[in-house]
Structures are given as structure tokens and as C-alpha cells.
Scaffold this active site. Sequence first.
Site, PDB file in Angstrom:
ATOM      1  N   HIS A  28      -6.790 -22.321-108.246  1.00 27.28           N
ATOM      2  CA  HIS A  28      -5.417 -21.580-108.401  1.00 27.28           C
ATOM      3  C   HIS A  28      -4.538 -22.260-107.405  1.00 27.28           C
ATOM      4  CE1 HIS A  28      -6.924 -18.255-110.925  1.00 27.28           C
ATOM      5  NE2 HIS A  28      -7.945 -18.332-109.824  1.00 27.28           N
ATOM      6  N   ARG A  53     -13.445 -24.917-104.191  1.00 25.56           N
ATOM      7  CA  ARG A  53     -13.582 -24.228-105.424  1.00 25.56           C
ATOM      8  C   ARG A  53     -13.064 -25.392-106.412  1.00 25.56           C
ATOM      9  NH1 ARG A  53     -11.650 -18.192-106.926  1.00 25.56           N
ATOM     10  NH2 ARG A  53      -9.571 -19.012-106.123  1.00 25.56           N
ATOM     11  N   ASP A  67     -18.492 -36.224-103.850  1.00 26.48           N
ATOM     12  CA  ASP A  67     -18.673 -37.577-103.134  1.00 26.48           C
ATOM     13  C   ASP A  67     -17.504 -37.389-101.931  1.00 26.48           C
ATOM     14  OD1 ASP A  67     -20.379 -38.580-104.796  1.00 26.48           O
ATOM     15  OD2 ASP A  67     -19.017 -39.955-105.774  1.00 26.48           O
ATOM     16  N   GLU A 128     -17.291 -14.016-112.786  1.00 23.79           N
ATOM     17  CA  GLU A 128     -15.811 -13.317-112.907  1.00 23.79           C
ATOM     18  C   GLU A 128     -15.776 -12.700-114.324  1.00 23.79           C
ATOM     19  OE1 GLU A 128     -13.065 -16.431-110.466  1.00 23.79           O
ATOM     20  OE2 GLU A 128     -13.997 -17.411-112.111  1.00 23.79           O
ATOM     21  N   ASP A 154     -10.662 -11.356-111.477  1.00 27.21           N
ATOM     22  CA  ASP A 154     -11.028 -11.719-112.791  1.00 27.21           C
ATOM     23  C   ASP A 154     -12.134 -11.018-113.406  1.00 27.21           C
ATOM     24  OD1 ASP A 154      -9.413 -14.144-113.710  1.00 27.21           O
ATOM     25  OD2 ASP A 154     -10.584 -15.129-112.098  1.00 27.21           O
TER      26      ASP A 154
END
Length: 244
Positions: A28, A53, A67, A128, A154
Site C-alpha cells: 500500500h 510486506r 536478497d 485477507e 480486507d
Amino acid sequence: AFLMSTSPMVAELMAYTGYDFVIIDMEHGPGDYTTTLSMLQAVQGKGTSAIVRVPSNDEVILKKVLDMGPDGVLIPMVNNAAEARSAAAACLYPPRGVRGVAYPLVRASKWGFNPDYKDSYTKDLLVETSEAVAEVSDMARVEGIDGIFIGPLDLSASLGHLGDIGHPEVLRCMDGVKNRTLAEGKLIGGFAPAGSAVEAMMCAGDYTLVAGAVDMGLLRDAAVADIARFKFQANRTPLSKVEK
């Protein structure tokens, strides 16, 4: 706390405040790989754990983010066991998964100075949707998945109660997800907005990973409170004293 600001300075400040962990939000928030890396360096340099996230359950995105060396990744909108297996495979090296191998040369392994890195990273899935609620036991059983993280906003939308995270159906689903996840021996976590029924549920026990604040929300609320404070003082001050 979630970090959406893309600011390494804000990330560093949040790390100094005493949070056990922060979640850098690429889903987001508007941040890209470069800003995410800078925020990781700012947070981890202060000894605070940093989870990222990712924006989607995508093999290429997961490879690049892993990585960079986060302490874990949070993978959104995983709805069933097949998608969970795909997420886990993207995070695991062959033969257990399909992640591209560059660990001797990336930040995650301290540029090769941590030879044990290839066996020590964490993956959590975000539940969600109503579909994910029904599938959560099978998702939690997937090898390589360490835990389930509940996204109540969500989830409320998926159940037809957009934004009403305290709705009885939403809370019942969350409780079911928690119980089934713990039954599979996996960690449970979630987002718990301050003052909500969700916060009371998640802070009552069983939850290992709970985040209840967002950096931009904290800044917004502090700014609104600051404006209100000075407007209150101005209203109490007689105009004659202001003019002098």
C-alpha cells in the site's frame, strides 16, 4: 508498526522508539526496491527487526526483496494452499523451492559473511479473504510457511462488511483462523487498529506478531491534535491581548 512513508529517517525514528519490529509496506505504500533497502538499513542498524510486506505473491518480487535481507516477508492475498505453495517455493532455494541463488553476494547473507543464511529466513502469509479463511488449515500445513497474518480490513470487505472490522462475522472468522493456525503449530499475527475489538482480541493472548500503528497515521493524528491544541488556546485568548 507499519511503515508506508518510504522515508529512511522516519524508519530510523520508529526503530529508536522501541518497537519490537516494523513492517515496511510495499503493498500500500509507494516505495520501490531502493527505498525499501534504505529503510531496511535504517531499521536494522538500530537492532529492530524489519519485515517487508511485498506488493504481491510474485516470484521475482520475492527474490529481489529477500536478497535485500529483511528479517521476514509478509505475502498478501494468498487464498489457498496452491498459492501458499507457490509463495513458499519462491522463498526457498532448490531443491525445496525455485528461488534464484545469489546468497554469497547479497545483503541478506551479509555479502557472504553469513554462510548459514540460506537456511534461516521467515515467510508469513496474509489471510485477507473469505476464501483464505476456508483454506487456512491447508495453507498453514504448507512446508516453508512460518505463520499466518490476518488483515482485518480486507477480510471485512471480502465478507461484505467493508471497514467494519468489529462486525461479529469478521471476529468469528478471525478467531477461527487463529485456532486453526495454532492447531497446525504455526505462528499467528495480525493488524490491530487502536481501540478496536480486533485490538482487544489480538492482545488477549496467542498472537505472536501484532502491529497496531502506521507511521502516516501517527503523523496525521499528531498533526490534527497539534492544530486542535493551538486553536483551543487561540479561542481562549482575548483578542485585545493578541493585538498587543
